[in-house]
Structures are given as structure tokens and as C-alpha cells.
Write a protein that holds these residues in place. Structure first.
Motif, PDB file in Angstrom:
ATOM      1  N   SER A 144       0.841  -1.200   0.000  1.00  0.00           N
ATOM      2  CA  SER A 144       0.000   0.000   0.000  1.00  0.00           C
ATOM      3  C   SER A 144       0.877   1.251   0.000  1.00  0.00           C
ATOM      4  O   SER A 144       0.676   2.184   0.778  1.00  0.00           O
ATOM      5  CB  SER A 144      -0.959  -0.003   1.202  1.00  0.00           C
ATOM      6  N   ALA A 145       1.866   1.233  -0.901  1.00  0.00           N
ATOM      7  CA  ALA A 145       2.929   2.241  -0.876  1.00  0.00           C
ATOM      8  C   ALA A 145       2.434   3.657  -1.100  1.00  0.00           C
ATOM      9  O   ALA A 145       3.136   4.622  -0.773  1.00  0.00           O
ATOM     10  CB  ALA A 145       3.985   1.893  -1.927  1.00  0.00           C
ATOM     11  N   SER A 146       1.234   3.816  -1.656  1.00  0.00           N
ATOM     12  CA  SER A 146       0.698   5.161  -1.876  1.00  0.00           C
ATOM     13  C   SER A 146       0.038   5.742  -0.639  1.00  0.00           C
ATOM     14  O   SER A 146      -0.289   6.927  -0.609  1.00  0.00           O
ATOM     15  CB  SER A 146      -0.322   5.138  -3.025  1.00  0.00           C
ATOM     16  N   VAL A 180      11.536  -0.459  -1.105  1.00  0.00           N
ATOM     17  CA  VAL A 180      10.745  -0.846  -2.269  1.00  0.00           C
ATOM     18  C   VAL A 180       9.264  -0.683  -1.949  1.00  0.00           C
ATOM     19  O   VAL A 180       8.767  -1.255  -0.970  1.00  0.00           O
ATOM     20  CB  VAL A 180      11.035  -2.307  -2.681  1.00  0.00           C
ATOM     21  N   GLY A 181       8.585   0.093  -2.753  1.00  0.00           N
ATOM     22  CA  GLY A 181       7.155   0.275  -2.585  1.00  0.00           C
ATOM     23  C   GLY A 181       6.375  -0.700  -3.440  1.00  0.00           C
ATOM     24  O   GLY A 181       6.676  -0.869  -4.625  1.00  0.00           O
ATOM     25  N   LEU A 182       5.385  -1.351  -2.851  1.00  0.00           N
ATOM     26  CA  LEU A 182       4.478  -2.243  -3.573  1.00  0.00           C
ATOM     27  C   LEU A 182       3.126  -1.561  -3.662  1.00  0.00           C
ATOM     28  O   LEU A 182       2.578  -1.125  -2.640  1.00  0.00           O
ATOM     29  CB  LEU A 182       4.337  -3.585  -2.836  1.00  0.00           C
ATOM     30  N   THR A 183       2.587  -1.456  -4.863  1.00  0.00           N
ATOM     31  CA  THR A 183       1.344  -0.708  -5.036  1.00  0.00           C
ATOM     32  C   THR A 183       0.594  -1.200  -6.262  1.00  0.00           C
ATOM     33  O   THR A 183       1.102  -2.029  -7.034  1.00  0.00           O
ATOM     34  CB  THR A 183       1.649   0.801  -5.162  1.00  0.00           C
ATOM     35  N   SER A 184      -0.609  -0.695  -6.445  1.00  0.00           N
ATOM     36  CA  SER A 184      -1.372  -1.011  -7.645  1.00  0.00           C
ATOM     37  C   SER A 184      -0.737  -0.313  -8.843  1.00  0.00           C
ATOM     38  O   SER A 184      -0.049   0.709  -8.698  1.00  0.00           O
ATOM     39  CB  SER A 184      -2.819  -0.564  -7.492  1.00  0.00           C
ATOM     40  N   ALA A 185      -0.980  -0.850 -10.025  1.00  0.00           N
ATOM     41  CA  ALA A 185      -0.416  -0.243 -11.234  1.00  0.00           C
ATOM     42  C   ALA A 185      -0.892   1.194 -11.398  1.00  0.00           C
ATOM     43  O   ALA A 185      -0.139   2.061 -11.860  1.00  0.00           O
ATOM     44  CB  ALA A 185      -0.807  -1.085 -12.454  1.00  0.00           C
ATOM     45  N   SER A 186      -2.120   1.473 -10.971  1.00  0.00           N
ATOM     46  CA  SER A 186      -2.675   2.816 -11.139  1.00  0.00           C
ATOM     47  C   SER A 186      -1.989   3.845 -10.240  1.00  0.00           C
ATOM     48  O   SER A 186      -2.021   5.042 -10.530  1.00  0.00           O
ATOM     49  CB  SER A 186      -4.182   2.806 -10.851  1.00  0.00           C
ATOM     50  N   ASN A 187      -1.372   3.403  -9.151  1.00  0.00           N
ATOM     51  CA  ASN A 187      -0.702   4.325  -8.225  1.00  0.00           C
ATOM     52  C   ASN A 187       0.819   4.309  -8.362  1.00  0.00           C
ATOM     53  O   ASN A 187       1.518   4.990  -7.607  1.00  0.00           O
ATOM     54  CB  ASN A 187      -1.074   3.990  -6.781  1.00  0.00           C
ATOM     55  N   GLN A 188       1.325   3.546  -9.306  1.00  0.00           N
ATOM     56  CA  GLN A 188       2.774   3.397  -9.428  1.00  0.00           C
ATOM     57  C   GLN A 188       3.450   4.722  -9.754  1.00  0.00           C
ATOM     58  O   GLN A 188       4.472   5.079  -9.141  1.00  0.00           O
ATOM     59  CB  GLN A 188       3.117   2.346 -10.490  1.00  0.00           C
ATOM     60  N   ALA A 189       2.894   5.475 -10.686  1.00  0.00           N
ATOM     61  CA  ALA A 189       3.516   6.747 -11.073  1.00  0.00           C
ATOM     62  C   ALA A 189       3.532   7.728  -9.909  1.00  0.00           C
ATOM     63  O   ALA A 189       4.515   8.454  -9.699  1.00  0.00           O
ATOM     64  CB  ALA A 189       2.775   7.347 -12.269  1.00  0.00           C
ATOM     65  N   PHE A 190       2.445   7.762  -9.130  1.00  0.00           N
ATOM     66  CA  PHE A 190       2.400   8.645  -7.964  1.00  0.00           C
ATOM     67  C   PHE A 190       3.509   8.291  -6.981  1.00  0.00           C
ATOM     68  O   PHE A 190       4.226   9.165  -6.488  1.00  0.00           O
ATOM     69  CB  PHE A 190       1.034   8.542  -7.274  1.00  0.00           C
ATOM     70  N   CYS A 201      10.685   8.940  -2.373  1.00  0.00           N
ATOM     71  CA  CYS A 201      11.133   8.314  -1.127  1.00  0.00           C
ATOM     72  C   CYS A 201      11.334   6.797  -1.275  1.00  0.00           C
ATOM     73  O   CYS A 201      11.816   6.149  -0.338  1.00  0.00           O
ATOM     74  CB  CYS A 201      10.144   8.602   0.003  1.00  0.00           C
ATOM     75  N   TYR A 202      10.950   6.252  -2.412  1.00  0.00           N
ATOM     76  CA  TYR A 202      11.182   4.832  -2.696  1.00  0.00           C
ATOM     77  C   TYR A 202      12.341   4.696  -3.683  1.00  0.00           C
ATOM     78  O   TYR A 202      12.402   5.416  -4.686  1.00  0.00           O
ATOM     79  CB  TYR A 202       9.935   4.181  -3.304  1.00  0.00           C
ATOM     80  N   HIS A 203      13.237   3.761  -3.407  1.00  0.00           N
ATOM     81  CA  HIS A 203      14.303   3.490  -4.362  1.00  0.00           C
ATOM     82  C   HIS A 203      13.742   2.801  -5.609  1.00  0.00           C
ATOM     83  O   HIS A 203      14.278   2.959  -6.708  1.00  0.00           O
ATOM     84  CB  HIS A 203      15.376   2.612  -3.724  1.00  0.00           C
ATOM     85  N   ARG A 204      12.671   2.027  -5.382  1.00  0.00           N
ATOM     86  CA  ARG A 204      12.031   1.322  -6.491  1.00  0.00           C
ATOM     87  C   ARG A 204      10.566   1.122  -6.150  1.00  0.00           C
ATOM     88  O   ARG A 204      10.215   0.914  -4.977  1.00  0.00           O
ATOM     89  CB  ARG A 204      12.724  -0.027  -6.697  1.00  0.00           C
ATOM     90  N   VAL A 205       9.704   1.182  -7.158  1.00  0.00           N
ATOM     91  CA  VAL A 205       8.271   0.935  -6.972  1.00  0.00           C
ATOM     92  C   VAL A 205       7.878  -0.214  -7.884  1.00  0.00           C
ATOM     93  O   VAL A 205       8.160  -0.195  -9.087  1.00  0.00           O
ATOM     94  CB  VAL A 205       7.431   2.183  -7.292  1.00  0.00           C
ATOM     95  N   VAL A 206       7.229  -1.218  -7.301  1.00  0.00           N
ATOM     96  CA  VAL A 206       6.855  -2.427  -8.033  1.00  0.00           C
ATOM     97  C   VAL A 206       5.350  -2.609  -7.944  1.00  0.00           C
ATOM     98  O   VAL A 206       4.776  -2.573  -6.840  1.00  0.00           O
ATOM     99  CB  VAL A 206       7.583  -3.663  -7.446  1.00  0.00           C
ATOM    100  N   ALA A 207       4.706  -2.797  -9.073  1.00  0.00           N
ATOM    101  CA  ALA A 207       3.265  -3.060  -9.080  1.00  0.00           C
ATOM    102  C   ALA A 207       2.997  -4.444  -8.501  1.00  0.00           C
ATOM    103  O   ALA A 207       3.834  -5.362  -8.621  1.00  0.00           O
ATOM    104  CB  ALA A 207       2.718  -2.965 -10.499  1.00  0.00           C
ATOM    105  N   TYR A 208       1.847  -4.595  -7.869  1.00  0.00           N
ATOM    106  CA  TYR A 208       1.514  -5.887  -7.258  1.00  0.00           C
ATOM    107  C   TYR A 208       1.625  -7.035  -8.261  1.00  0.00           C
ATOM    108  O   TYR A 208       2.092  -8.132  -7.924  1.00  0.00           O
ATOM    109  CB  TYR A 208       0.100  -5.850  -6.678  1.00  0.00           C
TER     110      TYR A 208
END
Length: 364
Positions: A181-183, A203-213, A219-226
Motif C-alpha cells: 500500500s505504498a501510496s 521498495v514500494g508495492l502498489t497497484s499499477a494505477s498508483n505506481q507513477a504517484f 522516497c522509494y528506491h524502487r516501486v513495483v506493481a503488485y
């Protein structure tokens, strides 16, 4: 006699809510009546409701009706009637309120900084939630940032304490922090603190729709969609910080990340997919309870030492979230009982723009 408007939530079915009109409670000797002016509504409050029975959140403001509860919220109120000589009418207060137009409190241990609610039904509840702060002497307080304080202060303190807890435990030997719930505001507050530590990948895990946000926050080194969770290297020593509370996601993380050293359960933003730990590979999830870390640090540093650290970090956070050209939080206001009820239901269902912060009032 005046009436109070209260938003009631069915404890076993958060989709059921109703507005109640009831007579105002009397103000007894030593009591104060506080008008609840404005409060934040976030996924954190949905967590309070989802875990209300387990963590006693329903007990702070009993509804008096079986099966129905009042969800606590953080925000600001004003003393409108006082039978306590140390707390005059007009005093501005920050603290933990019911979703109602007003509340009667029984101040105890009154000081220049604030007081505790001494009501009998709150005596056994954690003191962190029973404290009310006087805005005039609160080092966090600035009149022009009331909305951000209501929205972010309780979440950010939890974020700060999670980071402190993990650092206090040498991050359980892990080098990678996985935040679901990285957003969510509590997640990115935690990520902001963790990103200042050396030797960690956040590493932030989030929905694809919130990845860009989430990527825009920085603050995340990397963001990965679920959907791409399995692309993560499985054997990297990792800590899973679960703000979503999703059973399905937790199972996927535990099954895929063979290097998992610690699993920290924090929130329940995915209220449609909550459940117990079950039979999971790797470490058993442990619920993070912020007041326990507060108690430890009060013992380690004293209350003043802890507060000084929190205030310094809070000022850094305000600078980050308000920085142009795109602030991290854009505040929306919701006024009146119907608007507040609709907002609660929308938050319960999840989704929405992660950049929005919602302030509500039941005042007409």
C-alpha cells in the motif's frame, strides 16, 4: 437542549453507517464540552474500525448501542463550555475525537501542555490516545498547517516509530524493506524515514494505477506493481511492512520472498481482503503497535527527548510534502453529516486519488 450528531458504524459490517441525533450530554463538575471542529479521515481510520474489537478502538467513545461503534479520529476542537477552572472557553485543542459534533471530556493531570481524559471508561485504554494538547503551547502547532497536522501527524508518528523500531532491531538483518500500500500516507512516511538510513533499499508495492504517484514521491528506491511482485529477487534479506492487510498479498510475499527476515503487520487499507496469518512460509507476521514503541522510547529518552526528535522530523516532513511544484498532499474539505458519511464509505471502499487528504466536519 441542544443535540449531537454522531456517525455510527456497524462493528461487524463497516458498510453500514447511520447518522444519529441525540441530546447533548451534561457537563459535570470538572468537565468540559468541546466542539469537534475538523478532523482527518484516512485509511488509518478504516484500520481503527476494521481492528476495533482486537485493539479496543471502539471503547474510546462508546455508542451505547449494541453492535454500533464510533470511529475515533484525529483533529481539532474548541472548548465551548467549561466547568474546569484550568481550561477556559475558547481553548483550542488537538487530539482524539469521536466522529460527532461535540464531546464531553473529564480533564485530568492538566498542565500547560495539555491534559488526559480521566473518564472512567478510558482508564484502561492506552494513554497515548487519551492525551489532549493545547494548541497554544504545542511545539507541532502552526495555525496555517492545521489540516496537515490532523492528516499527517498521527500517521507520521506511526511511520517514525516503525522506522525507529526497525532500526532498534538492526532491521532484523535485512537490507531490503518491502512496503505494501505504498501510496498510503503511513507507508510513504515510513519510506521517507527508511530512505535516510544507509544500506537499505526501500521498495514500494502498489497497484499499477498508483505506481507513477509513488515514483514521483522520491522516497522509494524502487516501486513495483503488485502484478510484478514475483520479479523481485527472492533471496535478498527482506522485511515486509504490511500496510494493506491483504491476505492474498501477504501469502504471495511470504511464498516468493525466501529471504524474508521479519513480517510487520501495520494497517488494513485492503479491508475487503483481511484475515489471519494462516499457514505461511517464513516468519509469522507480528502486529506493530505504535504505543508500545512510544513507551519504550519514553523510558529510553524521556518524554521530552522523544518529543524533540519527533518535532524535528515533523518539520522535515512538512518541507517535503509542501515542496513545489507538486505537493504530496492536496487537502479537500467535506462539510456536514451527509458529506462525512459519504466520505467514510468512499474510503472504506478504497481507491481514490492518493494525493488527496480529506478533512471533515459534522458541523452543519
Amino acid at each position: 437542549m441542544t443535540t449531537i450528531t454522531t456517525l455510527l458504524v456497524r462493528q461487524d459490517d463497516l458498510a453500514q453507517t447511520r447518522l444519529r441525533q441525540s441530546p447533548a450530554a451534561p457537563v459535570g463538575a470538572g468537565d468540559i464540552r468541546v466542539r469537534v471542529d475538523a478532523f482527518a479521515l484516512t485509511a488509518n481510520n478504516i484500520t481503527y474500525a476494521a481492528m476495533g474489537g482486537m485493539l479496543q478502538y471502539w471503547q474510546f467513545f462508546p455508542s451505547g448501542e449494541d453492535g454500533w461503534g464510533i470511529v475515533p479520529v484525529w483533529g481539532f476542537g474548541t472548548v465551548v463550555e467549561s466547568a474546569h477552572e484550568g481550561l477556559p472557553v475558547g481553548e483550542r485543542l488537538y487530539g482524539y475525537w469521536p466522529m460527532a459534533t461535540e464531546v464531553v471530556l473529564t480533564p485530568a493531570r492538566v498542565s500547560a501542555a495539555g491534559f488526559a481524559d480521566g473518564a472512567a471508561h478510558r482508564a484502561g485504554l492506552h494513554p497515548v490516545y487519551n492525551q489532549y494538547l493545547r494548541a497554544a503551547s504545542d511545539p507541532f502547532y502552526q495555525p496555517d498547517t492545521e489540516d496537515l497536522q490532523a492528516l499527517l501527524r498521527p500517521l507520521y508518528i506511526t511511520s517514525w516509530l516503525i522506522d525507529d523500531f526497525l532500526d532498534d532491531n538492526q532491521h532484523f538483518g535485512a537490507t531490503r524493506m518491502l512496503l505494501s500500500s505504498a501510496s498510503s500516507k503511513t507507508a510513504w512516511g515510513t519510506a521517507l524515514e527508511l530512505s535516510r538510513r544507509t544500506g537499505l533499499e526501500v521498495v514500494g508495492l502498489t497497484s499499477a494505477s498508483n505506481q507513477a504517484f509513488c515514483e514521483r514521491l522520491g522516497c522509494y528506491h524502487r516501486v513495483v506493481a503488485y502484478d510484478a511482485l514475483e520479479s523481485l529477487t527472492p533471496d535478498t534479506p527482506s522485511v515486509y511492512i504490511d500496510f494493506a492487510g491483504s491476505v492474498a498479498l501477504r501469502q504471495r510475499v511470504h511464498a516468493h520472498v525466501s529471504g524474508l527476515r521479519y513480517s510487520c503487520a501495520v494497517g488494513a487499507s485492503h479491508v475487503h481482503d483481511l484475515g489471519g496469518a494462516g499457514q505461511l512460509p517464513g516468519p509469522r507476521p507480528v502486529m506493530f503497535f505504535a504505543p508500545a514503541q512510544v513507551k519504550k522510547r519514553n523510558a529510553d529518552w524521556g518524554a521530552a527527548g522523544l518529543n524533540a526528535r519527533l518535532v524535528a522530523s515533523w518539520q522535515q516532513l512538512l518541507g517535503a510534502v509542501q515542496a513545489p511544484p507538486t505537493p504530496w498532499v492536496q487537502v479537500q474539505h467535506h462539510r456536514g453529516p451527509a458529506a462525512t458519511q459519504a466520505l467514510f464509505d468512499a474510503l472504506r471502499q478504497g481507491g481514490g486519488d492518493p494525493a488527496l487528504g480529506h478533512m471533515a466536519t459534522l458541523q452543519g
